[in-house]
Scaffold this motif. Structure first.
Motif, PDB file in Angstrom:
ATOM      1  N   GLY A  96      21.629  16.717  13.318  1.00 26.05           N
ATOM      2  CA  GLY A  96      22.322  16.840  12.044  1.00 26.05           C
ATOM      3  C   GLY A  96      21.389  16.498  10.891  1.00 26.05           C
ATOM      4  O   GLY A  96      20.394  15.783  11.074  1.00 26.05           O
ATOM      5  N   SER A 122      23.243  20.999  14.044  1.00 23.75           N
ATOM      6  CA  SER A 122      24.682  20.799  14.171  1.00 23.75           C
ATOM      7  C   SER A 122      25.375  20.893  12.822  1.00 23.75           C
ATOM      8  O   SER A 122      26.449  21.479  12.707  1.00 23.75           O
ATOM      9  N   PHE A 123      24.758  20.303  11.823  1.00 19.35           N
ATOM     10  CA  PHE A 123      25.283  20.369  10.459  1.00 19.35           C
ATOM     11  C   PHE A 123      24.182  20.052   9.468  1.00 19.35           C
ATOM     12  O   PHE A 123      23.182  19.412   9.804  1.00 19.35           O
ATOM     13  N   ILE A 125      24.562  18.764   5.549  1.00 18.16           N
ATOM     14  CA  ILE A 125      25.490  18.468   4.450  1.00 18.16           C
ATOM     15  C   ILE A 125      24.841  17.560   3.409  1.00 18.16           C
ATOM     16  O   ILE A 125      23.897  16.826   3.704  1.00 18.16           O
ATOM     17  N   LEU A 162      32.705  14.237  11.552  1.00 11.32           N
ATOM     18  CA  LEU A 162      31.563  14.843  12.223  1.00 11.32           C
ATOM     19  C   LEU A 162      31.537  14.549  13.714  1.00 11.32           C
ATOM     20  O   LEU A 162      30.882  15.264  14.486  1.00 11.32           O
ATOM     21  N   TYR A 168      37.047  20.140  11.887  1.00  8.91           N
ATOM     22  CA  TYR A 168      36.267  21.185  11.224  1.00  8.91           C
ATOM     23  C   TYR A 168      36.861  21.507   9.852  1.00  8.91           C
ATOM     24  O   TYR A 168      36.157  21.560   8.843  1.00  8.91           O
ATOM     25  N   LEU A 171      36.436  18.765   7.151  1.00 13.10           N
ATOM     26  CA  LEU A 171      35.125  18.722   6.502  1.00 13.10           C
ATOM     27  C   LEU A 171      35.079  19.695   5.321  1.00 13.10           C
ATOM     28  O   LEU A 171      34.542  19.375   4.256  1.00 13.10           O
ATOM     29  N   TYR A 172      35.681  20.864   5.499  1.00 10.91           N
ATOM     30  CA  TYR A 172      35.735  21.811   4.380  1.00 10.91           C
ATOM     31  C   TYR A 172      36.705  21.330   3.297  1.00 10.91           C
ATOM     32  O   TYR A 172      36.528  21.642   2.112  1.00 10.91           O
ATOM     33  N   ILE A 182      28.543  21.551   2.029  1.00  6.93           N
ATOM     34  CA  ILE A 182      28.163  21.998   3.362  1.00  6.93           C
ATOM     35  C   ILE A 182      27.161  23.137   3.246  1.00  6.93           C
ATOM     36  O   ILE A 182      27.496  24.238   2.815  1.00  6.93           O
ATOM     37  N   LEU A 185      27.235  24.387   8.990  1.00  9.53           N
ATOM     38  CA  LEU A 185      28.110  23.640   9.898  1.00  9.53           C
ATOM     39  C   LEU A 185      28.361  24.506  11.126  1.00  9.53           C
ATOM     40  O   LEU A 185      29.032  25.543  11.043  1.00  9.53           O
ATOM     41  N   GLU A 187      30.236  25.579  13.968  1.00  4.44           N
ATOM     42  CA  GLU A 187      31.655  25.391  14.306  1.00  4.44           C
ATOM     43  C   GLU A 187      31.852  24.859  15.717  1.00  4.44           C
ATOM     44  O   GLU A 187      32.776  24.082  15.981  1.00  4.44           O
ATOM     45  N   TYR A 190      28.969  21.130  16.008  1.00  4.64           N
ATOM     46  CA  TYR A 190      28.672  20.156  14.949  1.00  4.64           C
ATOM     47  C   TYR A 190      28.890  18.722  15.400  1.00  4.64           C
ATOM     48  O   TYR A 190      28.226  17.799  14.928  1.00  4.64           O
TER      49      TYR A 190
END
Length: 292
Positions: A96, A122-123, A125, A162, A168, A171-172, A182, A185, A187, A190
């Motif tokens: 991440g 994984s992500f 952000i 996370l 999921y 997070l949005y 973001i 991410l 899906e 993550y």
């Protein structure tokens, strides 16, 4: 001519005074000569030591120039061969990326590196600065129907999201509320990350205060979840934040935009068992991380 007693007394006193002055002058002359000799010896010693230090300094400058030349050669080689040096290094590794500076996003450098090394991002952000503002905390609390009283509450919630495949959408929702951004991410993966690269910069007298309000909370929460952490910034960045990370037992890299910094990062993320400080700044203790 009659000479009275007063004359004898004055004459005798004059003689003794003359003798005293003579003795004192003689003593001072001898003392001055000894002192002068001692001063000459000391100055001569200083001059000898100074010449020795000049020679040592000249030799050190020569050694530094030679080492800088060797370092430039190494940098050039690594830059030209970075893809070969990092190929497949991060196979089966999920990483991440968390950026804490809103105005200077260089996370793409790290994301591209991980992907080229056959790893999974994984992500990616950004955690924004407004997470400790009262109006934003109230807005988040009302929108998510939870109580958020501090930046710590928000960060803990972000990390919890996370860590769960069920969050999921949450997070949005946090992105829509303006507390995170973001960049990427995954899906499906993550929540499967085993390492996190922490990016960001801090400057000014209040850097430590800001660090404690955000970065330190993030790293402590991730440590609680047994994630391996590496903090990195670019070679032209201020290294204040890396010093603060290093004080919290986090590996640091001060030149992620350079080939040797990229090699260091992939090797650290591959092994996940080293805490060290790499690069060429005053924060660093080694130039490059490699598999020992």
């Amino acid at each position: 001519m009659n000479i009275n007693m007063k004359y004898y007394i004055v004459t005798i006193c004059a003689i003794f005074i003359a003798l005293g002055v003579g003795i004192l002058v003689g003593f001072n002359l001898n003392y001055d000569q000894a002192l002068s000799k001692q001063q000459s010896e000391v100055l001569e010693s200083f001059n000898t030591e100074f010449e020795s230090l000049k020679d040592k300094n000249k030799n050190l400058h020569s050694q530094i120039e030679d080492l800088n030349g060797e370092l430039d050669t190494i940098k050039e080689f690594v830059d030209k061969n970075i893809d070969a040096l990092t190929q497949d290094v991060l196979t089966a590794k999920n990483t991440g990326i968390i950026l804490t500076s809103e105005n200077n996003d260089y996370s793409e450098i790290v994301e591209d590196l991980i992907k080229k090394a056959n790893g999974t991002v994984s992500f990616n952000i950004i955690v924004k600065d407004n997470i400790n503002k009262e109006d934003k905390l109230s807005e988040i609390s009302m929108s998510l129907n939870k109580t958020f009283e501090s930046s710590s509450d928000v960060i803990n919630y972000i990390v919890e999201c996370l860590n769960s495949a069920k969050n999921y959408d949450q997070l949005y929702a946090l992105e829509n509320l303006g507390v995170i951004k973001i960049n990427n991410l995954d899906e499906k993966k993550y929540q499967d990350y085993d390492s996190v690269v922490l990016l960001g910069e801090l400057t000014g007298k209040d850097a430590k205060i800001k660090f404690d309000q955000k970065e330190k909370i993030i790293l402590n929460k991730l440590k609680e979840n047994n994630k391996y952490l590496v903090a990195a910034n670019q070679s032209e960045s201020d290294n204040t934040i890396l010093k603060l990370y290093s004080e919290n037992n986090i590996s640091t890299i001060d030149n992620i935009n350079e080939g040797i910094g990229k090699v260091s990062l992939t090797n650290l993320l591959k092994n996940q068992n080293v805490v060290g400080h790499y690069g060429t700044s005053d924060v660093s203790t080694e130039i490059i991380a490699y598999e020992k």
